[in-house]
Each structure stands twice: as C-alpha cells, then as structure tokens.
Motif scaffolding. Structure first.
Motif, PDB file in Angstrom:
ATOM      1  N   PHE A 100       0.828  -1.204   0.000  1.00 41.03           N
ATOM      2  CA  PHE A 100       0.000   0.000   0.000  1.00 41.03           C
ATOM      3  C   PHE A 100       0.860   1.250   0.000  1.00 41.03           C
ATOM      4  N   ASP A 101       0.570   2.155  -0.916  1.00 44.03           N
ATOM      5  CA  ASP A 101       1.305   3.417  -1.006  1.00 44.03           C
ATOM      6  C   ASP A 101       0.577   4.464  -0.176  1.00 44.03           C
ATOM      7  N   VAL A 102       1.142   4.799   0.981  1.00 45.69           N
ATOM      8  CA  VAL A 102       0.488   5.756   1.871  1.00 45.69           C
ATOM      9  C   VAL A 102       1.109   7.149   1.788  1.00 45.69           C
ATOM     10  N   GLN A 103       2.142   7.306   0.992  1.00 48.33           N
ATOM     11  CA  GLN A 103       2.828   8.585   0.923  1.00 48.33           C
ATOM     12  C   GLN A 103       1.913   9.767   0.567  1.00 48.33           C
ATOM     13  N   PRO A 104       0.932   9.615  -0.313  1.00 52.61           N
ATOM     14  CA  PRO A 104       0.064  10.757  -0.599  1.00 52.61           C
ATOM     15  C   PRO A 104      -0.773  11.195   0.608  1.00 52.61           C
ATOM     16  N   HIS A 105      -0.959  10.304   1.571  1.00 49.62           N
ATOM     17  CA  HIS A 105      -1.781  10.626   2.735  1.00 49.62           C
ATOM     18  C   HIS A 105      -0.971  11.204   3.879  1.00 49.62           C
ATOM     19  N   LEU A 106       0.341  11.102   3.824  1.00 51.47           N
ATOM     20  CA  LEU A 106       1.194  11.633   4.887  1.00 51.47           C
ATOM     21  C   LEU A 106       1.536  13.085   4.569  1.00 51.47           C
ATOM     22  N   THR A 107       0.548  13.951   4.779  1.00 53.44           N
ATOM     23  CA  THR A 107       0.673  15.336   4.335  1.00 53.44           C
ATOM     24  C   THR A 107       1.234  16.268   5.396  1.00 53.44           C
ATOM     25  N   THR A 108       1.165  15.868   6.670  1.00 51.82           N
ATOM     26  CA  THR A 108       1.687  16.715   7.738  1.00 51.82           C
ATOM     27  C   THR A 108       2.735  15.959   8.524  1.00 51.82           C
ATOM     28  N   TRP A 109       3.506  16.702   9.312  1.00 53.92           N
ATOM     29  CA  TRP A 109       4.601  16.081  10.060  1.00 53.92           C
ATOM     30  C   TRP A 109       4.082  15.088  11.082  1.00 53.92           C
ATOM     31  N   TRP A 110       2.923  15.371  11.693  1.00 53.07           N
ATOM     32  CA  TRP A 110       2.434  14.475  12.746  1.00 53.07           C
ATOM     33  C   TRP A 110       1.877  13.171  12.172  1.00 53.07           C
TER      34      TRP A 110
END
Length: 42
Positions: A7-17
């Motif tokens: 699963f590619d989750v990188q697009p959902h990791l938009t903030t530092w937290w």
C-alpha cells in the motif's frame, strides 16, 4: 509491516504528525514482534 510495501500511503502523509505517527507505529510493531518472539522462546 509486510503490507507497507503493497500500500502506497505517501500521498496521505501530508503533515509532520501523520508522518511521525506512521513511523512510530512501524517501530512499535517491530519492537512488539521482537518482544513476543523473545517471550515465546524463553
């Protein structure tokens, strides 16, 4: 952990937290797996 490669989750990791939480859960799951394996053996 094996699904992290699928699963590619990188697009959902938009903030530092969100990124910190993602990595924290990864480290926690590795540590719990190691502790469970150690407890099972000894």
């Amino acid at each position: 952990m094996s699904l992290q490669a699928v699963f590619d989750v990188q697009p959902h990791l938009t903030t530092w937290w969100l990124t910190a939480g993602y990595h924290t859960l990864t480290v926690l799951s590795v540590l719990l797996t190691v502790a469970s394996g150690y407890a099972a053996l000894y």
